[in-house]
Scaffold this motif. Structure first.
Motif, PDB file in Angstrom:
ATOM      1  N   ARG A 114      47.649   2.550  54.024  1.00 34.29           N
ATOM      2  CA  ARG A 114      48.218   2.664  52.672  1.00 34.29           C
ATOM      3  C   ARG A 114      47.734   3.947  51.996  1.00 34.29           C
ATOM      4  N   LEU A 115      46.469   4.298  52.195  1.00 32.34           N
ATOM      5  CA  LEU A 115      45.955   5.565  51.663  1.00 32.34           C
ATOM      6  C   LEU A 115      46.711   6.745  52.285  1.00 32.34           C
ATOM      7  N   HIS A 116      46.995   6.654  53.581  1.00 29.10           N
ATOM      8  CA  HIS A 116      47.758   7.709  54.241  1.00 29.10           C
ATOM      9  C   HIS A 116      49.136   7.861  53.615  1.00 29.10           C
ATOM     10  N   ASP A 117      49.789   6.755  53.255  1.00 26.97           N
ATOM     11  CA  ASP A 117      51.126   6.805  52.675  1.00 26.97           C
ATOM     12  C   ASP A 117      51.114   7.529  51.326  1.00 26.97           C
ATOM     13  N   ALA A 118      49.997   7.430  50.609  1.00 28.88           N
ATOM     14  CA  ALA A 118      49.856   8.132  49.329  1.00 28.88           C
ATOM     15  C   ALA A 118      49.250   9.523  49.536  1.00 28.88           C
ATOM     16  N   ASN A 119      49.161   9.959  50.799  1.00 30.92           N
ATOM     17  CA  ASN A 119      48.664  11.279  51.194  1.00 30.92           C
ATOM     18  C   ASN A 119      47.176  11.475  50.892  1.00 30.92           C
ATOM     19  N   PHE A 120      46.382  10.437  51.122  1.00 31.89           N
ATOM     20  CA  PHE A 120      44.929  10.539  51.024  1.00 31.89           C
ATOM     21  C   PHE A 120      44.343  10.329  52.417  1.00 31.89           C
ATOM     22  N   SER A 121      43.165  10.870  52.629  1.00 32.70           N
ATOM     23  CA  SER A 121      42.465  10.638  53.878  1.00 32.70           C
ATOM     24  C   SER A 121      42.039   9.170  53.943  1.00 32.70           C
ATOM     25  N   GLY A 122      42.015   8.623  55.133  1.00 29.20           N
ATOM     26  CA  GLY A 122      41.559   7.247  55.311  1.00 29.20           C
ATOM     27  C   GLY A 122      40.102   7.061  54.922  1.00 29.20           C
ATOM     28  N   TRP A 123      39.344   8.143  54.971  1.00 27.50           N
ATOM     29  CA  TRP A 123      37.934   8.069  54.597  1.00 27.50           C
ATOM     30  C   TRP A 123      37.748   7.753  53.116  1.00 27.50           C
ATOM     31  N   MET A 124      38.813   7.867  52.330  1.00 25.16           N
ATOM     32  CA  MET A 124      38.729   7.525  50.905  1.00 25.16           C
ATOM     33  C   MET A 124      38.427   6.037  50.706  1.00 25.16           C
ATOM     34  N   ILE A 125      38.562   5.245  51.762  1.00 20.36           N
ATOM     35  CA  ILE A 125      38.227   3.825  51.670  1.00 20.36           C
ATOM     36  C   ILE A 125      36.750   3.650  51.307  1.00 20.36           C
ATOM     37  N   LEU A 126      35.934   4.628  51.666  1.00 19.95           N
ATOM     38  CA  LEU A 126      34.498   4.545  51.375  1.00 19.95           C
ATOM     39  C   LEU A 126      34.202   4.615  49.881  1.00 19.95           C
ATOM     40  N   ILE A 127      35.168   5.056  49.089  1.00 23.02           N
ATOM     41  CA  ILE A 127      34.965   5.088  47.647  1.00 23.02           C
ATOM     42  C   ILE A 127      34.805   3.663  47.104  1.00 23.02           C
ATOM     43  N   GLY A 128      35.288   2.684  47.858  1.00 30.43           N
ATOM     44  CA  GLY A 128      35.133   1.281  47.477  1.00 30.43           C
ATOM     45  C   GLY A 128      33.683   0.816  47.473  1.00 30.43           C
ATOM     46  N   LEU A 129      32.792   1.588  48.078  1.00 30.58           N
ATOM     47  CA  LEU A 129      31.374   1.240  48.086  1.00 30.58           C
ATOM     48  C   LEU A 129      30.698   1.529  46.750  1.00 30.58           C
ATOM     49  N   VAL A 130      31.328   2.333  45.896  1.00 35.07           N
ATOM     50  CA  VAL A 130      30.781   2.604  44.566  1.00 35.07           C
ATOM     51  C   VAL A 130      31.016   1.350  43.716  1.00 35.07           C
ATOM     52  N   PRO A 131      29.958   0.779  43.145  1.00 31.80           N
ATOM     53  CA  PRO A 131      30.126  -0.463  42.378  1.00 31.80           C
ATOM     54  C   PRO A 131      31.158  -0.327  41.257  1.00 31.80           C
ATOM     55  N   PHE A 132      32.019  -1.312  41.148  1.00 31.66           N
ATOM     56  CA  PHE A 132      33.082  -1.476  40.154  1.00 31.66           C
ATOM     57  C   PHE A 132      34.081  -0.323  40.132  1.00 31.66           C
ATOM     58  N   LEU A 133      33.645   0.888  39.847  1.00 30.03           N
ATOM     59  CA  LEU A 133      34.573   2.011  39.715  1.00 30.03           C
ATOM     60  C   LEU A 133      35.261   2.340  41.041  1.00 30.03           C
ATOM     61  N   GLY A 134      34.573   2.149  42.152  1.00 30.50           N
ATOM     62  CA  GLY A 134      35.178   2.400  43.447  1.00 30.50           C
ATOM     63  C   GLY A 134      36.321   1.435  43.736  1.00 30.50           C
ATOM     64  N   SER A 135      36.117   0.171  43.424  1.00 29.80           N
ATOM     65  CA  SER A 135      37.178  -0.828  43.616  1.00 29.80           C
ATOM     66  C   SER A 135      38.359  -0.544  42.701  1.00 29.80           C
ATOM     67  N   LEU A 136      38.066  -0.138  41.491  1.00 27.00           N
ATOM     68  CA  LEU A 136      39.121   0.198  40.537  1.00 27.00           C
ATOM     69  C   LEU A 136      39.925   1.406  41.022  1.00 27.00           C
ATOM     70  N   ALA A 137      39.232   2.411  41.559  1.00 31.68           N
ATOM     71  CA  ALA A 137      39.919   3.591  42.093  1.00 31.68           C
ATOM     72  C   ALA A 137      40.809   3.214  43.277  1.00 31.68           C
TER      73      ALA A 137
END
Length: 157
Positions: A114-137
């Motif tokens: 899904r990140l690829h479809d929005a033209n983001f790197s798959g590694w952006m999934i790691l932003i979810g590790l940031v408490p609260f704000l990562g999940s929101l992003a």
């Protein structure tokens, strides 16, 4: 915005598994989720992602209800006043663990696609590790429309 795979669906042909299925019905979204079990390449449409999210949430709620109901049958209260669940809770917990283990890898793969479809790197999934704000992003990223530049992640079979 029109993509080549959209025109093939309208003409009656099936969308290839490597391409995102825009406007996928719920059954097809679930089927593609399991067919692309550990595929971290390619793209996934918003409908594929959100239908699977709905299915996953509903199954999780049902499993929690089963655990609660099964655990309340035969439950006791200890001397300290704490409630001890009945033996049926073990069955519910085992089901929840099996479900979680069965969908963790394909769920991560779906988020990456899904990140690829929005033209983001798959590694952006790691932003979810940031408490609260990562999940929101990540929630915002999952809602973004597809971008034609995301085709760079496609690997036609």
């Amino acid at each position: 915005m029109s993509y080549p795979q959209q025109q093939s669906v309208q003409s009656g042909n099936a969308v290839p598994l490597w391409a995102p299925y825009y406007g996928a019905p719920i059954v097809e979204a679930a089927r593609r989720f399991f067919k692309k079990y550990a595929t971290f390449t390619g793209r996934a449409s918003r409908s594929e992602y959100w239908w699977w999210t709905l299915i996953s949430v509903v199954v999780g709620i049902v499993l929690n209800i089963i655990t609660s109901v099964a655990g309340s049958a035969g439950s006791t209260v200890s001397d300290s006043g704490a409630m001890v669940p009945g033996p049926g809770a073990v069955i519910g917990i085992v089901l929840v663990v099996i479900w979680g283990l069965a969908i963790i890898v394909p769920s991560l793969a779906l988020v990456v696609r899904r990140l690829h479809d929005a033209n983001f790197s798959g590694w952006m999934i790691l932003i979810g590790l940031v408490p609260f704000l990562g999940s929101l992003a990540l929630l915002v990223f999952m809602c973004l429309p597809p971008k034609p530049e995301g085709q760079r992640f496609d690997v036609p079979a």
